[in-house]
Design a protein around this motif. Structure first.
Motif, PDB file in Angstrom:
ATOM      1  N   PHE A 146       0.836  -1.211   0.000  1.00 25.73           N
ATOM      2  CA  PHE A 146       0.000   0.000   0.000  1.00 25.73           C
ATOM      3  C   PHE A 146       0.868   1.256   0.000  1.00 25.73           C
ATOM      4  O   PHE A 146       0.532   2.259  -0.649  1.00 25.73           O
ATOM      5  N   ILE A 147       1.976   1.220   0.733  1.00 27.79           N
ATOM      6  CA  ILE A 147       2.888   2.364   0.769  1.00 27.79           C
ATOM      7  C   ILE A 147       3.443   2.642  -0.629  1.00 27.79           C
ATOM      8  O   ILE A 147       3.529   3.797  -1.074  1.00 27.79           O
ATOM      9  N   LEU A 148       3.808   1.585  -1.345  1.00 27.29           N
ATOM     10  CA  LEU A 148       4.330   1.738  -2.700  1.00 27.29           C
ATOM     11  C   LEU A 148       3.295   2.395  -3.621  1.00 27.29           C
ATOM     12  O   LEU A 148       3.613   3.308  -4.391  1.00 27.29           O
ATOM     13  N   ILE A 149       2.055   1.923  -3.533  1.00 26.49           N
ATOM     14  CA  ILE A 149       0.992   2.453  -4.386  1.00 26.49           C
ATOM     15  C   ILE A 149       0.698   3.908  -4.045  1.00 26.49           C
ATOM     16  O   ILE A 149       0.521   4.752  -4.935  1.00 26.49           O
ATOM     17  N   LEU A 150       0.672   4.232  -2.744  1.00 26.87           N
ATOM     18  CA  LEU A 150       0.420   5.622  -2.331  1.00 26.87           C
ATOM     19  C   LEU A 150       1.561   6.543  -2.758  1.00 26.87           C
ATOM     20  O   LEU A 150       1.318   7.679  -3.191  1.00 26.87           O
ATOM     21  N   SER A 151       2.789   6.055  -2.632  1.00 23.26           N
ATOM     22  CA  SER A 151       3.934   6.874  -3.038  1.00 23.26           C
ATOM     23  C   SER A 151       3.893   7.150  -4.531  1.00 23.26           C
ATOM     24  O   SER A 151       4.259   8.246  -4.985  1.00 23.26           O
ATOM     25  N   ASP A 152       3.444   6.171  -5.304  1.00 25.00           N
ATOM     26  CA  ASP A 152       3.334   6.362  -6.748  1.00 25.00           C
ATOM     27  C   ASP A 152       2.183   7.319  -7.090  1.00 25.00           C
ATOM     28  O   ASP A 152       2.328   8.191  -7.956  1.00 25.00           O
ATOM     29  N   LYS A 153       1.074   7.162  -6.383  1.00 21.53           N
ATOM     30  CA  LYS A 153      -0.106   8.006  -6.650  1.00 21.53           C
ATOM     31  C   LYS A 153       0.181   9.476  -6.367  1.00 21.53           C
ATOM     32  O   LYS A 153      -0.223  10.373  -7.130  1.00 21.53           O
ATOM     33  N   PHE A 154       0.881   9.728  -5.252  1.00 22.50           N
ATOM     34  CA  PHE A 154       1.145  11.118  -4.859  1.00 22.50           C
ATOM     35  C   PHE A 154       2.542  11.596  -5.287  1.00 22.50           C
ATOM     36  O   PHE A 154       2.999  12.649  -4.847  1.00 22.50           O
ATOM     37  N   LYS A 155       3.200  10.782  -6.127  1.00 26.41           N
ATOM     38  CA  LYS A 155       4.495  11.150  -6.703  1.00 26.41           C
ATOM     39  C   LYS A 155       5.555  11.453  -5.638  1.00 26.41           C
ATOM     40  O   LYS A 155       6.327  12.409  -5.751  1.00 26.41           O
ATOM     41  N   VAL A 156       5.552  10.639  -4.585  1.00 27.08           N
ATOM     42  CA  VAL A 156       6.558  10.781  -3.530  1.00 27.08           C
ATOM     43  C   VAL A 156       7.680   9.775  -3.795  1.00 27.08           C
ATOM     44  O   VAL A 156       7.429   8.572  -3.875  1.00 27.08           O
ATOM     45  N   LYS A 157       8.882  10.256  -3.956  1.00 30.36           N
ATOM     46  CA  LYS A 157      10.008   9.355  -4.203  1.00 30.36           C
ATOM     47  C   LYS A 157      10.200   8.417  -3.012  1.00 30.36           C
ATOM     48  O   LYS A 157      10.011   8.808  -1.861  1.00 30.36           O
ATOM     49  N   LEU A 158      10.597   7.183  -3.320  1.00 30.86           N
ATOM     50  CA  LEU A 158      10.764   6.195  -2.253  1.00 30.86           C
ATOM     51  C   LEU A 158      11.878   6.591  -1.283  1.00 30.86           C
ATOM     52  O   LEU A 158      11.830   6.224  -0.107  1.00 30.86           O
ATOM     53  N   LEU A 159      12.859   7.332  -1.754  1.00 29.61           N
ATOM     54  CA  LEU A 159      13.906   7.822  -0.848  1.00 29.61           C
ATOM     55  C   LEU A 159      13.307   8.785   0.173  1.00 29.61           C
ATOM     56  O   LEU A 159      13.647   8.727   1.366  1.00 29.61           O
ATOM     57  N   TYR A 160      12.398   9.655  -0.268  1.00 30.49           N
ATOM     58  CA  TYR A 160      11.718  10.562   0.665  1.00 30.49           C
ATOM     59  C   TYR A 160      10.827   9.771   1.615  1.00 30.49           C
ATOM     60  O   TYR A 160      10.736  10.098   2.809  1.00 30.49           O
ATOM     61  N   MET A 161      10.177   8.735   1.076  1.00 31.50           N
ATOM     62  CA  MET A 161       9.338   7.885   1.911  1.00 31.50           C
ATOM     63  C   MET A 161      10.166   7.203   2.998  1.00 31.50           C
ATOM     64  O   MET A 161       9.722   7.052   4.137  1.00 31.50           O
ATOM     65  N   PHE A 162      11.384   6.824   2.634  1.00 32.49           N
ATOM     66  CA  PHE A 162      12.304   6.219   3.600  1.00 32.49           C
ATOM     67  C   PHE A 162      12.543   7.164   4.778  1.00 32.49           C
ATOM     68  O   PHE A 162      12.439   6.761   5.943  1.00 32.49           O
TER      69      PHE A 162
END
Length: 336
Positions: A146-162
């Motif tokens: 779900f985190i991956l899908i939300l990060s893609d939907k809101f265009k948040v880079k995974l590094l920022y998500m980290f």
């Protein structure tokens, strides 16, 4: 740092081999009671054990990023497929562990509406019921999907998500360590522990994302550097505070992972054996442990002896499944 010979490899023999042996450390976490003894050897042993699950999470992240790189689909479809596969696996294994869940409810006089609802809440948020502790790993992967899908939907880079998840983890860890005596924070900590089993899922998210960054940014260390960092980290972690301790688990899992990536060997046993066996051991060991405890009537008061029996049972089962059921579709689906 060196990337030569690693980046282009297709079969990761070292990862499969390390996962196989580290799976037995996961068994030890659940079978050998944790000692509160302050002696150095016990602290070192507990630290090594607590590096086991992070290693599995890091491997998941690394292989997921590799799949993303090689996929002809866009990231959204790859993330969705990861979520669906993780959810299927979690539901299947929750059903397989359901007999133990029911047994636990009955033996604890909780086989009623309240007990069943509590077990269902654990299924949704905790990934743990009676003797089904490994399932929280699978639930973590579901939520990570779900985190991956939300990060893609809101265009948040995974590094920022980290960094977002990491700072949330540290803030909650500080709260647990220093402010649990304050009522409002005590209630928050109690809610997190009873609902999610503590901060372990956040911890898992961080490690998976770290594994993805290792692959994406080609972060590879030589075996000598990895061993040196591992040694220093193990020494420091034995005297560490609770806040720093989990950070040493990050470092130690990272170093073991780097060592695994550097291992190359001529196959004596098929990589598929190690790969599938590590999954078999990880996901079924609580069933084997449950059987051993009941066969011995829980009067076998040597945890180490029980551990050896469980490990031998798991090894025999792994050999039989690899030998007799390697082409079975259901077996391949649940032990992927």
């Amino acid at each position: 740092m060196s990337t030569q010979g690693i980046n282009n490899k297709v079969n990761f023999e070292g990862l499969d081999l390390f996962k196989f042996f580290i799976a037995f450390l996961v068994v030890a976490i659940h079978v050998i009671p944790k000692s509160d003894s302050p002696d150095l050897l016990n602290s070192l042993f507990q630290t090594i054990l607590n590096t086991a699950v992070p290693f599995f999470f890091m491997t998941t992240g690394y292989l997921l990023e590799m799949k993303i790189e090689r996929s002809t689909q866009n990231n959204k479809n790859t993330y969705l497929l990861f979520l669906i596969n993780s959810l299927k696996l979690y539901v299947i294994w929750s059903i397989l562990y359901l007999p133990l869940t029911i047994y636990g409810l009955i033996t604890n006089d909780e086989f009623n509406i309240k007990g069943i609802l509590y077990a269902f809440k654990n299924f949704l948020f905790k990934g743990e019921n009676y003797f089904s502790w490994p399932l929280w790993y699978l639930l973590t992967m579901v939520y990570f999907g779900f985190i991956l899908i939300l990060s893609d939907k809101f265009k948040v880079k995974l590094l920022y998500m980290f960094f977002i998840i990491y700072f949330l983890y540290v803030a909650l860890l500080v709260n647990i360590t220093y402010f649990s005596h304050i009522e409002i924070f005590h209630k928050l900590n109690h809610y997190i522990n009873t609902t999610f089993g503590g901060l372990r899922m956040l911890f898992g998210f961080i490690i998976i994302l770290l594994g993805m960054q290792i692959r994406k940014n080609k972060i590879y260390f030589s075996p000598k550097i990895s061993l040196l960092i591992l040694f220093v980290s193990l020494c420091l972690s034995t005297f560490s505070t609770s806040i720093l301790l989990s950070h040493f688990y990050f470092i130690q899992a990272f170093c073991l992972f780097q060592l695994a990536l550097n291992i190359q060997f001529h196959e004596i046993v098929s990589n598929n054996f190690f790969r599938r066996s590590s999954t078999i051991i990880f996901l079924t060991h609580m069933y084997v442990y449950f059987i051993v405890l009941n066969v011995t009537n829980t009067n076998f008061n040597s945890p180490l002896a029980i551990y050896y029996i469980v490990c031998v049972g798991l090894l025999i089962m792994s050999i039989l499944i690899n030998w007799k059921f390697s082409s079975n579709r259901f077996v391949n689906a649940i032990f992927r």
